[in-house]
Design a protein around this motif. Sequence first.
Motif, PDB file in Angstrom:
ATOM      1  N   ALA A 169       0.796  -1.231   0.000  1.00 55.60           N
ATOM      2  CA  ALA A 169       0.000   0.000   0.000  1.00 55.60           C
ATOM      3  C   ALA A 169       0.829   1.282   0.000  1.00 55.60           C
ATOM      4  CB  ALA A 169      -0.933   0.008   1.215  1.00 55.60           C
ATOM      5  N   VAL A 170       2.079   1.227   0.436  1.00 53.94           N
ATOM      6  CA  VAL A 170       2.844   2.466   0.630  1.00 53.94           C
ATOM      7  C   VAL A 170       2.924   3.282  -0.652  1.00 53.94           C
ATOM      8  CG1 VAL A 170       5.116   3.425   1.159  1.00 53.94           C
ATOM      9  CG2 VAL A 170       4.176   1.610   2.590  1.00 53.94           C
ATOM     10  N   THR A 171       3.340   2.660  -1.753  1.00 51.16           N
ATOM     11  CA  THR A 171       3.525   3.423  -2.990  1.00 51.16           C
ATOM     12  C   THR A 171       2.205   3.814  -3.641  1.00 51.16           C
ATOM     13  OG1 THR A 171       3.742   1.338  -4.205  1.00 51.16           O
ATOM     14  CG2 THR A 171       5.779   2.433  -3.503  1.00 51.16           C
ATOM     15  N   LEU A 172       1.139   3.079  -3.328  1.00 52.19           N
ATOM     16  CA  LEU A 172      -0.160   3.349  -3.953  1.00 52.19           C
ATOM     17  C   LEU A 172      -1.024   4.324  -3.163  1.00 52.19           C
ATOM     18  CD1 LEU A 172      -1.094  -0.267  -5.090  1.00 52.19           C
ATOM     19  CD2 LEU A 172      -0.369   1.627  -6.560  1.00 52.19           C
ATOM     20  N   HIS A 173      -1.016   4.156  -1.831  1.00 54.07           N
ATOM     21  CA  HIS A 173      -1.961   4.915  -1.001  1.00 54.07           C
ATOM     22  C   HIS A 173      -1.308   5.615   0.193  1.00 54.07           C
ATOM     23  CE1 HIS A 173      -5.037   3.003  -3.386  1.00 54.07           C
ATOM     24  NE2 HIS A 173      -4.613   1.807  -3.024  1.00 54.07           N
ATOM     25  N   GLY A 174      -0.015   5.431   0.384  1.00 54.45           N
ATOM     26  CA  GLY A 174       0.660   6.131   1.459  1.00 54.45           C
ATOM     27  C   GLY A 174       0.834   5.299   2.722  1.00 54.45           C
ATOM     28  N   LEU A 175       1.616   5.851   3.625  1.00 54.00           N
ATOM     29  CA  LEU A 175       1.997   5.136   4.840  1.00 54.00           C
ATOM     30  C   LEU A 175       0.797   4.874   5.759  1.00 54.00           C
ATOM     31  CD1 LEU A 175       4.453   3.993   6.388  1.00 54.00           C
ATOM     32  CD2 LEU A 175       4.630   6.217   7.538  1.00 54.00           C
ATOM     33  N   GLU A 176      -0.097   5.837   5.863  1.00 53.56           N
ATOM     34  CA  GLU A 176      -1.239   5.678   6.767  1.00 53.56           C
ATOM     35  C   GLU A 176      -2.107   4.484   6.374  1.00 53.56           C
ATOM     36  OE1 GLU A 176      -5.110   8.278   8.274  1.00 53.56           O
ATOM     37  OE2 GLU A 176      -3.330   9.315   7.499  1.00 53.56           O
ATOM     38  N   GLU A 177      -2.369   4.332   5.078  1.00 53.10           N
ATOM     39  CA  GLU A 177      -3.165   3.197   4.613  1.00 53.10           C
ATOM     40  C   GLU A 177      -2.407   1.884   4.809  1.00 53.10           C
ATOM     41  OE1 GLU A 177      -6.077   0.724   2.712  1.00 53.10           O
ATOM     42  OE2 GLU A 177      -6.059   2.509   3.991  1.00 53.10           O
ATOM     43  N   ALA A 178      -1.103   1.923   4.613  1.00 57.34           N
ATOM     44  CA  ALA A 178      -0.309   0.714   4.835  1.00 57.34           C
ATOM     45  C   ALA A 178      -0.412   0.272   6.292  1.00 57.34           C
ATOM     46  CB  ALA A 178       1.146   0.971   4.458  1.00 57.34           C
ATOM     47  N   ILE A 179      -0.301   1.215   7.207  1.00 57.18           N
ATOM     48  CA  ILE A 179      -0.411   0.890   8.627  1.00 57.18           C
ATOM     49  C   ILE A 179      -1.801   0.339   8.953  1.00 57.18           C
ATOM     50  CG2 ILE A 179      -0.526   1.924  10.932  1.00 57.18           C
ATOM     51  CD1 ILE A 179       1.833   3.723  10.082  1.00 57.18           C
ATOM     52  N   ARG A 180      -2.829   0.922   8.367  1.00 56.01           N
ATOM     53  CA  ARG A 180      -4.185   0.421   8.618  1.00 56.01           C
ATOM     54  C   ARG A 180      -4.305  -1.040   8.190  1.00 56.01           C
ATOM     55  NH1 ARG A 180      -8.830  -0.866   6.511  1.00 56.01           N
ATOM     56  NH2 ARG A 180      -8.005  -0.735   4.394  1.00 56.01           N
ATOM     57  N   ARG A 181      -3.759  -1.342   7.030  1.00 54.70           N
ATOM     58  CA  ARG A 181      -3.824  -2.717   6.527  1.00 54.70           C
ATOM     59  C   ARG A 181      -2.987  -3.664   7.395  1.00 54.70           C
ATOM     60  NH1 ARG A 181      -5.250  -3.936   0.865  1.00 54.70           N
ATOM     61  NH2 ARG A 181      -6.649  -2.275   0.209  1.00 54.70           N
ATOM     62  N   LEU A 182      -1.846  -3.219   7.827  1.00 53.22           N
ATOM     63  CA  LEU A 182      -1.004  -4.063   8.685  1.00 53.22           C
ATOM     64  C   LEU A 182      -1.711  -4.374  10.001  1.00 53.22           C
ATOM     65  CD1 LEU A 182       2.497  -2.412   8.154  1.00 53.22           C
ATOM     66  CD2 LEU A 182       1.625  -4.504   7.096  1.00 53.22           C
ATOM     67  N   ARG A 183      -2.416  -3.397  10.541  1.00 54.10           N
ATOM     68  CA  ARG A 183      -3.161  -3.634  11.784  1.00 54.10           C
ATOM     69  C   ARG A 183      -4.272  -4.659  11.566  1.00 54.10           C
ATOM     70  NH1 ARG A 183      -3.335   2.733  13.626  1.00 54.10           N
ATOM     71  NH2 ARG A 183      -1.466   2.688  14.955  1.00 54.10           N
TER      72      ARG A 183
ATOM     73  N   PRO B 287       7.013  -3.412   2.038  1.00 50.28           N
ATOM     74  CA  PRO B 287       8.037  -2.852   1.157  1.00 50.28           C
ATOM     75  C   PRO B 287       7.849  -1.348   0.976  1.00 50.28           C
ATOM     76  CG  PRO B 287       6.881  -4.710   0.147  1.00 50.28           C
ATOM     77  CD  PRO B 287       6.076  -4.286   1.337  1.00 50.28           C
ATOM     78  N   SER B 288       8.884  -0.731   0.404  1.00 47.09           N
ATOM     79  CA  SER B 288       8.841   0.662  -0.060  1.00 47.09           C
ATOM     80  C   SER B 288       8.968   1.708   1.038  1.00 47.09           C
ATOM     81  CB  SER B 288       7.575   0.927  -0.890  1.00 47.09           C
ATOM     82  OG  SER B 288       7.480   0.008  -1.949  1.00 47.09           O
ATOM     83  N   LEU B 289       9.402   1.333   2.230  1.00 47.46           N
ATOM     84  CA  LEU B 289       9.705   2.337   3.258  1.00 47.46           C
ATOM     85  C   LEU B 289      11.027   2.998   2.894  1.00 47.46           C
ATOM     86  CD1 LEU B 289       8.785   0.324   6.482  1.00 47.46           C
ATOM     87  CD2 LEU B 289       7.362   1.956   5.227  1.00 47.46           C
ATOM     88  N   SER B 290      11.071   4.324   2.964  1.00 49.62           N
ATOM     89  CA  SER B 290      12.253   5.049   2.510  1.00 49.62           C
ATOM     90  C   SER B 290      13.114   5.603   3.634  1.00 49.62           C
ATOM     91  CB  SER B 290      11.840   6.198   1.585  1.00 49.62           C
ATOM     92  OG  SER B 290      11.232   5.698   0.412  1.00 49.62           O
ATOM     93  N   SER B 291      12.503   6.001   4.740  1.00 46.81           N
ATOM     94  CA  SER B 291      13.255   6.662   5.800  1.00 46.81           C
ATOM     95  C   SER B 291      13.224   5.851   7.086  1.00 46.81           C
ATOM     96  CB  SER B 291      12.674   8.052   6.068  1.00 46.81           C
ATOM     97  OG  SER B 291      11.390   7.935   6.674  1.00 46.81           O
ATOM     98  N   LEU B 292      14.156   6.165   7.968  1.00 45.28           N
ATOM     99  CA  LEU B 292      14.173   5.521   9.279  1.00 45.28           C
ATOM    100  C   LEU B 292      12.928   5.901  10.076  1.00 45.28           C
ATOM    101  CD1 LEU B 292      17.949   6.020  10.177  1.00 45.28           C
ATOM    102  CD2 LEU B 292      16.819   3.865   9.580  1.00 45.28           C
ATOM    103  N   ASP B 293      12.435   7.109   9.883  1.00 45.92           N
ATOM    104  CA  ASP B 293      11.209   7.524  10.571  1.00 45.92           C
ATOM    105  C   ASP B 293      10.023   6.676  10.135  1.00 45.92           C
ATOM    106  OD1 ASP B 293      12.459   9.459  12.071  1.00 45.92           O
ATOM    107  OD2 ASP B 293      11.973  11.102  10.705  1.00 45.92           O
ATOM    108  N   GLU B 294       9.943   6.365   8.854  1.00 49.60           N
ATOM    109  CA  GLU B 294       8.870   5.509   8.372  1.00 49.60           C
ATOM    110  C   GLU B 294       8.984   4.107   8.954  1.00 49.60           C
ATOM    111  OE1 GLU B 294       7.767   7.467   4.005  1.00 49.60           O
ATOM    112  OE2 GLU B 294       9.070   5.699   4.106  1.00 49.60           O
TER     113      GLU B 294
END
Length: 295
Positions: free
Chosen positions: A164-178, A191-198
């Motif tokens: 989801a990260v590249t398609l819908h952003g980090l927030e949606e990815a986190i929602r799906r992971l939960r 996949p597709s995390l770019s920074s240490l903060d992410e």
Amino acid sequence: MTISLPSDATRGARVRAMLAKREAVAVPGTHDALGAMLIEAAGFEAVYMSGYCVAASRGKPDIGLISATEMIAQAGQVATAVKIPVIADADTGYGDVSNIAETVRALERAGVAAMHLEDQMSPKRCGAMTGKALVDDAEMAGRLRAALQARTSPDFLVIGRTDAVTLHGLEEAIRRLRKMAELGVDAVMVPSLSSLDECRAVAEAVNIPVIHTVAETIRPLHPQSELAKTGLGMALYPITLIQGIVGWQRSLLAHLKAEGSTAAMTPDMAPLAQITDMLGASRYAAFERRVMSGE
């Protein structure tokens, strides 16, 4: 974090312990048994069998062209070649929930320790490619429930993956992971995390281990020591070996074509005798001598 395991711990239990340390344990990827043997010899704790690399080794892009039968056979060869655990890419499961259940059982029989299922629509695409689309929550839940119910041992790990990260952003990815974590998967992969903060944000957002994928030449690289501080459970290096193989083979072939000799390149080559020994030729020879002598 140090986690003690009994000497007879299963491969799956060893993967679970690696993830539990939350130290971004580095796990390189490969497409074959030889690569797995090199990974083990280098001292790594596990092997990842990358779908991208398996497809590439057959001269195909990672767009869902490799069948379940091919992937399971390859996983069995990799798992047989090493003593360390093997984590396998199972794409979208190769069909409906019944197909997914068969895939899980076949990978277990093949000696694989863990597998991941992704939330892409079929046919899937490599996470770094365009043209991807995701299934809805209900379909992803069905896939993961099928995998969890099909496994015969809790020591076979089921990992949920979102693209989801590249398609819908980090927030949606986190929602799906939960959502995946709520279903009871053993870990999640993003996949597709770019920074240490992410990386840190995802690791803190779910109560199960998070697996990160490192992609040289695509996204920024961070030292393993820095990744470990984010709380990630594991850092996969899926395409490291195949990128290295392609790069070096191109150089070698260009040199041979231009110079008519590989003499200048031999210092970087592994001696043939060393490879033969690593492949166990002396072990086979000793077995044959014992059998033929009646020992």
